[in-house]
Design a protein around this motif. Structure first.
Motif, short mmCIF file in Angstrom:
data_model
loop_
_atom_site.label_atom_id
_atom_site.label_comp_id
_atom_site.label_asym_id
_atom_site.label_seq_id
_atom_site.Cartn_x
_atom_site.Cartn_y
_atom_site.Cartn_z
N GLU A 206 27.04 6.03 10.14
CA GLU A 206 27.29 4.87 9.29
C GLU A 206 27.72 3.66 10.12
OE1 GLU A 206 29.15 4.50 5.02
OE2 GLU A 206 30.75 4.55 6.53
N LEU A 207 28.52 3.87 11.15
CA LEU A 207 28.93 2.77 12.03
C LEU A 207 27.73 2.15 12.73
CD1 LEU A 207 32.24 4.10 13.60
CD2 LEU A 207 31.98 2.19 12.01
N VAL A 208 26.78 2.98 13.14
CA VAL A 208 25.56 2.48 13.77
C VAL A 208 24.79 1.60 12.78
CG1 VAL A 208 23.29 3.16 14.66
CG2 VAL A 208 25.35 4.32 15.46
N ILE A 209 24.69 2.05 11.54
CA ILE A 209 23.99 1.27 10.51
C ILE A 209 24.70 -0.05 10.26
CG2 ILE A 209 23.41 1.21 8.05
CD1 ILE A 209 22.93 4.29 8.28
N LEU A 210 26.03 -0.01 10.15
CA LEU A 210 26.79 -1.24 9.91
C LEU A 210 26.68 -2.20 11.08
CD1 LEU A 210 29.97 0.29 8.24
CD2 LEU A 210 28.16 -1.03 7.12
N ARG A 211 26.65 -1.68 12.28
CA ARG A 211 26.49 -2.52 13.47
C ARG A 211 25.11 -3.18 13.45
NH1 ARG A 211 28.90 -3.46 18.59
NH2 ARG A 211 27.61 -5.15 19.38
N ARG A 212 24.10 -2.44 13.01
CA ARG A 212 22.75 -3.02 12.91
C ARG A 212 22.72 -4.14 11.87
NH1 ARG A 212 19.65 2.70 13.08
NH2 ARG A 212 19.72 2.97 15.33
N VAL A 213 23.44 -3.96 10.77
CA VAL A 213 23.53 -5.02 9.75
C VAL A 213 24.19 -6.26 10.35
CG1 VAL A 213 24.62 -5.69 7.57
CG2 VAL A 213 23.50 -3.47 7.77
N ARG A 214 25.29 -6.05 11.07
CA ARG A 214 25.98 -7.18 11.69
C ARG A 214 25.09 -7.86 12.73
NH1 ARG A 214 31.38 -6.52 15.14
NH2 ARG A 214 29.80 -5.99 16.66
N ASP A 215 24.38 -7.06 13.52
CA ASP A 215 23.47 -7.63 14.51
C ASP A 215 22.35 -8.43 13.83
OD1 ASP A 215 24.98 -6.50 16.51
OD2 ASP A 215 23.57 -4.84 16.90
N ARG A 216 21.87 -7.93 12.69
CA ARG A 216 20.83 -8.67 11.95
C ARG A 216 21.36 -10.01 11.47
NH1 ARG A 216 17.75 -7.04 6.32
NH2 ARG A 216 16.50 -8.94 6.24
N ILE A 217 22.60 -10.03 10.98
CA ILE A 217 23.20 -11.30 10.56
C ILE A 217 23.31 -12.23 11.76
CG2 ILE A 217 25.30 -12.40 9.69
CD1 ILE A 217 25.76 -9.85 7.99
N ARG B 219 21.44 -12.34 14.39
CA ARG B 219 20.10 -12.80 14.79
C ARG B 219 19.47 -13.73 13.78
NH1 ARG B 219 19.21 -7.53 15.53
NH2 ARG B 219 17.93 -7.46 13.66
N GLU B 220 19.62 -13.40 12.49
CA GLU B 220 18.87 -14.08 11.44
C GLU B 220 19.74 -14.96 10.55
OE1 GLU B 220 16.58 -11.14 9.30
OE2 GLU B 220 15.95 -10.15 11.15
N TYR B 221 20.86 -15.45 11.07
CA TYR B 221 21.80 -16.23 10.25
C TYR B 221 21.15 -17.45 9.60
CZ TYR B 221 21.96 -19.45 14.16
OH TYR B 221 21.60 -20.34 15.13
N ALA B 222 20.13 -18.01 10.22
CA ALA B 222 19.50 -19.22 9.69
C ALA B 222 18.45 -18.92 8.61
CB ALA B 222 18.86 -20.03 10.82
N LYS B 223 18.12 -17.66 8.45
CA LYS B 223 17.15 -17.27 7.42
C LYS B 223 17.88 -17.05 6.10
CE LYS B 223 13.99 -15.09 10.64
NZ LYS B 223 13.33 -13.84 11.04
N PRO B 224 17.13 -17.08 4.99
CA PRO B 224 17.78 -16.80 3.71
C PRO B 224 18.16 -15.32 3.61
CG PRO B 224 15.52 -17.60 3.39
CD PRO B 224 15.75 -17.49 4.86
N LEU B 225 19.42 -15.02 3.87
CA LEU B 225 19.92 -13.65 3.79
C LEU B 225 20.88 -13.54 2.63
CD1 LEU B 225 20.82 -12.79 7.51
CD2 LEU B 225 18.93 -11.89 6.18
N ASP B 226 20.86 -12.40 1.97
CA ASP B 226 21.87 -12.11 0.97
C ASP B 226 22.24 -10.64 1.10
OD1 ASP B 226 19.79 -10.71 -0.26
OD2 ASP B 226 19.49 -12.19 -1.82
N VAL B 227 23.32 -10.25 0.47
CA VAL B 227 23.84 -8.89 0.62
C VAL B 227 22.82 -7.87 0.13
CG1 VAL B 227 25.70 -7.32 -0.03
CG2 VAL B 227 26.22 -9.69 0.46
N GLU B 228 22.08 -8.20 -0.94
CA GLU B 228 21.08 -7.26 -1.45
C GLU B 228 19.99 -6.98 -0.40
OE1 GLU B 228 22.15 -9.90 -3.33
OE2 GLU B 228 23.44 -8.68 -4.60
#
Length: 160
Positions: free
Chosen positions: A27-38, A40-49
């Motif tokens: 689960e920590l690996v998955i959460l780290r990947r989510v944080r890394d995605r944010i 990398r892609e902070y300028a894209k339209p991201l939402d929690v869903e």
């Protein structure tokens, strides 16, 4: 997640501890990947869903676990990342506030100004004029020293 290994002991079942820790690590690996995605892609339209779909979790579970792990919700982390980048672009000085707003992923100048003011304590236009450092400060040090602090984390001023 992998199924837990059960061990029988005196008519009761006990979850094998190594399996639970392995699940937590996954689960920590998955959460780290989510944080890394944010990151990398902070300028894209991201939402929690969208982040939750990418992590194969419900949005509620992702939000809870992300906050428990990193200390803030995915949305707050995204806003902090966008404002950090906006601060750097405003210090650079070659883009207008409106251009910076759209560059970091906001679709509304009003929302950008409100969030910026909440995190930084001053409007973006004021920040731009007051924080023109110019060359000479290493970028890693400047990022660390100018990281936005949420109002609830800020120390009270001496006059309060």
């Amino acid at each position: 997640m992998a199924p837990s290994v059960l061990v029988a002991c005196d008519d009761r079942c006990v979850i094998d501890e190594p399996t639970r820790s392995e699940d937590r690590l996954r689960e920590l690996v998955i959460l780290r990947r989510v944080r890394d995605r944010i990151d990398r892609e902070y300028a894209k339209p991201l939402d929690v869903e969208a982040l939750a779909r990418g992590a194969h979790m419900s949005s509620g579970h992702l939000s809870r676990r992300f906050k428990q792990t990193f200390g803030e919700s995915p949305y707050s982390y995204l806003m902090t990342r966008r404002i950090e980048r906006a601060m750097a672009l405003l210090r650079r000085g070659d883009l207008s506030v409106t251009e910076v707003c759209f560059e970091v992923g906001f679709s509304s100048l009003g929302t950008f100004s409100t969030r910026f003011t909440e995190l930084v304590g001053m409007p973006p236009s004021t920040y731009r004029t007051e924080h023109d450092h110019g060359p000479g400060i290493p970028s890693w040090l400047e990022r660390q020293a100018t990281r936005p602090i949420r109002n609830r984390e800020a120390r009270p001023s001496p006059d309060q």
